[in-house]
Write an enzyme that holds these catalytic residues in place. Structure first.
Site, mmCIF file in Angstrom:
data_model
loop_
_atom_site.group_PDB
_atom_site.id
_atom_site.type_symbol
_atom_site.label_atom_id
_atom_site.label_comp_id
_atom_site.label_asym_id
_atom_site.label_seq_id
_atom_site.Cartn_x
_atom_site.Cartn_y
_atom_site.Cartn_z
ATOM 1 N N LEU A 97 -6.123 -8.901 -47.082
ATOM 2 C CA LEU A 97 -5.004 -9.691 -46.566
ATOM 3 C C LEU A 97 -5.303 -10.035 -45.121
ATOM 4 O O LEU A 97 -5.848 -9.209 -44.380
ATOM 5 C CB LEU A 97 -3.696 -8.894 -46.648
ATOM 6 C CG LEU A 97 -3.000 -8.788 -48.000
ATOM 7 C CD1 LEU A 97 -1.860 -7.780 -47.928
ATOM 8 C CD2 LEU A 97 -2.466 -10.148 -48.438
ATOM 9 N N ASP A 98 -4.930 -11.241 -44.697
ATOM 10 C CA ASP A 98 -5.104 -11.618 -43.303
ATOM 11 C C ASP A 98 -4.344 -10.658 -42.401
ATOM 12 O O ASP A 98 -3.333 -10.081 -42.811
ATOM 13 C CB ASP A 98 -4.580 -13.039 -43.067
ATOM 14 C CG ASP A 98 -5.373 -14.086 -43.827
ATOM 15 O OD1 ASP A 98 -6.553 -13.838 -44.118
ATOM 16 O OD2 ASP A 98 -4.795 -15.149 -44.140
ATOM 17 N N PRO A 99 -4.783 -10.482 -41.152
ATOM 18 C CA PRO A 99 -4.035 -9.625 -40.222
ATOM 19 C C PRO A 99 -2.563 -10.017 -40.113
ATOM 20 O O PRO A 99 -1.690 -9.151 -40.015
ATOM 21 C CB PRO A 99 -4.773 -9.830 -38.892
ATOM 22 C CG PRO A 99 -6.175 -10.126 -39.303
ATOM 23 C CD PRO A 99 -6.056 -10.955 -40.558
ATOM 24 N N ALA A 155 -0.704 -11.152 -42.402
ATOM 25 C CA ALA A 155 0.009 -10.945 -43.666
ATOM 26 C C ALA A 155 0.541 -9.520 -43.801
ATOM 27 O O ALA A 155 0.013 -8.566 -43.227
ATOM 28 C CB ALA A 155 -0.913 -11.267 -44.842
#
Length: 308
Positions: A46-48, A50
């Site tokens: 997951l992106d930071p 997110a």
């Protein structure tokens, strides 16, 4: 002789509600430290920016993490129209702006409809995909942009939950999609449809494979249990790995079949499927691992739980 890993020999899946501001890997490292686990891994970055469902696998469960990596995911996201950023999300720098006042709910819903089903998507430069062995985000941070081939993905559900018009218009959407889908690319591509730009302001994963956010726990909860050394409480939060594999046909084996499969031998099993992957359970109902059906109908062990 291999070096023995330090830490507790535990197995299972932790459903973490990943906080914003952390990479998936750093969140996994913290969970591993809290549990003092000998072995851990996560099941899809997951992106930071997110938040949401991040299955963390411990011990033997790491052998089956690929099945969660390959599973469908679902997200709730807030898109901003009227701005492009270099990362395609709110963590990046604004690189262009255009008035999005002309955007209407009806027009956006019509555009969203064209993104449902099987589509091709160009991955963002700020992604972990590699070019000549280097992650694209490393090149992007140096201002280097390279050609990215479109990749097929499937958007199973894409719904507009709310819309606020304006020069910087906002939309909250829910997306159910196949693995490898970039929600940031959906925001960017919709922004291109209306020539106003778009990016992701918030992103929350609500489902990963069979697991939804209702079963997640926060890092604060985990840390509170660790602070009082309540390892029984921590371990009670772990989900058996077979829960992640319930979509795969199950074979319940007699003692002799289970014995030979554990030795690595293929066996004939009554009433087995004629092809594909199966989960294996012994005569006591204990999960053994994953098998596959050979052309001659025998079941071959593919990945088994150790120390049974």
């Amino acid at each position: 002789m291999g070096r023995r890993r330090k830490g507790r020999d535990i197995s299972g899946i932790l459903l973490l509600n990943k906080p914003a501001g952390r990479t998936s890997n750093s969140a996994m490292v913290v969970c591993r430290a809290i549990y003092n686990a000998a072995k851990a891994g996560h099941t899809g970055a997951l992106d930071p920016l997110a938040t949401g469902v991040l299955p963390v696998c411990f011990g033997e469960a790491t052998k089956f993490s690929q099945f969660l990596l390959d599973a469908d995911k679902a997200y709730r996201s807030r898109f901003i129209f009227g701005q492009n950023t270099d990362t395609a999300d709110a963590d990046g720098e604004v690189v262009s702006e255009a008035d999005a006042s002309q955007l209407t709910k009806e027009a956006l819903e019509a555009a969203i409809d064209t993104f449902r089903g099987d589509i091709e998507q160009v991955p963002p430069m700020y992604s972990a995909l590699k070019k000549d062995g280097r992650p694209l985000y490393e090149l992007a941070r140096k201002g280097i942009e390279v050609e990215r081939a479109p990749r097929p993905v499937t958007i199973r559900r894409f719904e507009l939950e709310s819309f606020r018009p304006g020069a910087l218009a906002e939309a909250v959407v829910e997306v159910h999609c196949s693995k490898g889908t970039y929600i940031r690319s959906l925001a960017v591509d919709l922004g291109e449809v209306f020539a106003c730009g778009g990016h992701v302001a918030e992103l929350h994963r609500i489902k990963a494979g069979p697991f939804d956010e209702s079963g997640t726990v926060t890092m604060d909860t985990l840390q509170a249990l660790r602070d009082v050394e309540d390892f029984d409480g921590l371990d009670a939060l772990l989900i058996p790995v077979e829960r992640a594999l319930e979509h795969i046909p199950a074979l319940h084996l007699v003692e002799s079949c289970a014995y030979y499969l554990r030795l690595g031998q293929a066996v004939f099993v009554a009433n087995a499927p004629t092809e594909g992957t199966v989960t294996l359970f012994d005569e006591h109902g204990q999960f053994m691992g994953i098998g596959e059906i050979l052309d001659d109908g025998r079941v071959k062990p593919r990945r088994l739980i150790a120390n049974m």
